[in-house]
Design an enzyme around this catalytic site. Structure first.
Site, PDB file in Angstrom:
ATOM      1  N   CYS A 142       0.629  -1.612  -0.401  1.00 38.62           N
ATOM      2  CA  CYS A 142      -0.004  -0.485   0.320  1.00 38.62           C
ATOM      3  C   CYS A 142       0.895   1.428  -0.060  1.00 38.62           C
ATOM      4  CB  CYS A 142      -0.725  -0.001   1.165  1.00 38.62           C
ATOM      5  SG  CYS A 142      -1.883   1.005   0.260  1.00 38.62           S
ATOM      6  N   LYS A 163     -11.583   8.783  -1.243  1.00 38.04           N
ATOM      7  CA  LYS A 163     -11.103   7.799  -1.009  1.00 38.04           C
ATOM      8  C   LYS A 163     -11.659   6.123  -1.288  1.00 38.04           C
ATOM      9  CE  LYS A 163      -9.920   5.036   2.943  1.00 38.04           C
ATOM     10  NZ  LYS A 163     -10.100   5.304   4.805  1.00 38.04           N
ATOM     11  N   SER A 191      -7.617   0.515   0.723  1.00 38.56           N
ATOM     12  CA  SER A 191      -7.700   2.030   1.253  1.00 38.56           C
ATOM     13  C   SER A 191      -7.533   2.518   1.419  1.00 38.56           C
ATOM     14  CB  SER A 191      -8.605   0.993   2.695  1.00 38.56           C
ATOM     15  OG  SER A 191      -8.782   2.094   3.865  1.00 38.56           O
ATOM     16  N   HIS A 233      -4.339  -4.432  -0.255  1.00 41.66           N
ATOM     17  CA  HIS A 233      -3.971  -5.028   1.748  1.00 41.66           C
ATOM     18  C   HIS A 233      -5.105  -6.845   1.824  1.00 41.66           C
ATOM     19  CE1 HIS A 233      -2.394  -1.504   3.877  1.00 41.66           C
ATOM     20  NE2 HIS A 233      -4.026  -0.989   2.783  1.00 41.66           N
ATOM     21  N   GLU A 235      -3.151  -8.413   3.263  1.00 40.10           N
ATOM     22  CA  GLU A 235      -3.338  -9.210   4.609  1.00 40.10           C
ATOM     23  C   GLU A 235      -4.783  -8.772   5.797  1.00 40.10           C
ATOM     24  OE1 GLU A 235      -2.061  -4.229   5.013  1.00 40.10           O
ATOM     25  OE2 GLU A 235      -2.085  -6.469   3.421  1.00 40.10           O
ATOM     26  N   ARG A 247     -14.488   3.939  12.862  1.00 38.14           N
ATOM     27  CA  ARG A 247     -13.725   4.940  13.084  1.00 38.14           C
ATOM     28  C   ARG A 247     -13.877   5.924  12.858  1.00 38.14           C
ATOM     29  NH1 ARG A 247      -8.139   3.981  10.998  1.00 38.14           N
ATOM     30  NH2 ARG A 247      -8.786   5.161   9.117  1.00 38.14           N
TER      31      ARG A 247
END
Length: 303
Positions: A142, A163, A191, A233, A235, A247
């Protein structure tokens, strides 16, 4: 693990054409085996979460790995105690005289900043320069991939209008052992607020292994797999994007729903896990083909 065969067997050439790794019996007889040394440069704020994400995939191999974690000494962590870092992490100064078979540089939530404005940019630059002679294969994830492209090739990130958050489909572009076992298209979480487009890599000599309409370049690598850049990502767990969404919502950012993530776009519903197989395959391929099969037995021989 590779298939070991007599090189005269008729199937060998066909298997190699299909991107299946075959080791000739003569080479297998001369291989020395030792634990692989892996360095994880953890730039994420919640370091313990990222440790679990990365180690879950590194553990999915029959090979023995010795994993060390490194943090940026020039950055003050707000989410991980200094005591924890002192006890369980290394600094660049601690390891600069060592050599590693593989290194992972994680993402970081600093992509809106110019690279030179990141408080640990000089330290990270020193680390990436050091890696050329002290690490056999470096895997950048990333923002780490964007930072690596910028440092090694001068390729700058491009700001997106909104985003990029969700589960996106990518297509394989160039055959590689890193994507052996992948379907022609696969899904992966993304992300980020920035991206790199395929035409930016035209003069770098890098192979674009996968790309997508929404995500731009998804995976790029040098032909010898010494430098690998993955913009997604792999992971991430099932719940990571949800945690980020809630969040940001709590912080009053008014985030958009992650794309192709919550069933019926309902945040109350459990997200589906649709990238686990691709993720496991990618990390296993990196460990096997880019590191284990190629790294010298004596790391002092790194060039």
């Amino acid at each position: 693990m590779p298939i070991t065969l007599d090189k005269r067997l008729a199937a060998v050439d066909r298997l190699r054409q299909e991107n299946i790794f075959v080791m000739e019996s003569e080479r297998a007889m001369t291989q020395n085996i030792r634990p692989l040394k892996i360095l994880v440069v953890n730039l994420m704020p919640k370091k313990m979460n990222t440790e679990v994400h990365i180690l879950r995939h590194l553990a999915n191999t029959p090979l023995q790995l010795e994993v060390e974690f490194l943090y940026m000494a020039t950055h003050v962590s707000k989410n991980t105690s200094n005591e924890y870092l002192q006890n369980y992490y290394r600094t660049f100064n601690d390891i600069k005289d060592k050599r590693y078979d593989g290194m992972i540089i994680t993402g970081a939530p600093v992509e809106k900043l110019p690279f030179e404005k990141v408080d640990y940019w000089q330290e990270l630059s020193d680390l990436m320069e050091w890696s050329k002679s002290h690490v056999f294969s470096s895997l950048h994830l990333c923002w780490g991939a964007q930072a690596g492209l910028y440092y090694h090739y001068g390729v700058d990130k491009q700001t997106l209008k909104a985003k990029l958050s969700g589960i996106y489909e990518q297509d394989l572009v160039t055959p590689s052992l890193l994507t052996r076992g992948f379907d022609d298209s696969y899904k992966c979480p993304h992300s980020r607020y920035t991206t790199v487009y395929p035409d930016q890599l035209a003069q770098t000599g890098l192979d674009i292994l996968a790309a997508g309409k929404e995500v731009g370049v998804a995976i790029a690598a040098t032909p010898n797999m010494r430098q690998i850049f993955s913009f997604g990502h792999f992971e991430y767990t099932r719940d990571t994007l949800a945690e980020e969404y809630f969040r940001d919502q709590k912080a009053g950012i008014d985030p958009q729903l992650p794309v192709n993530y919550f069933p019926d776009d309902d945040p109350k519903k459990k997200p589906k896990l649709t990238w686990s197989l691709a993720a496991s395959t990618f990390f296993s391929n990196w460990i096997n083909y880019a590191v284990y099969q190629e790294t010298p037995y004596d790391l002092a021989d790194l060039r």
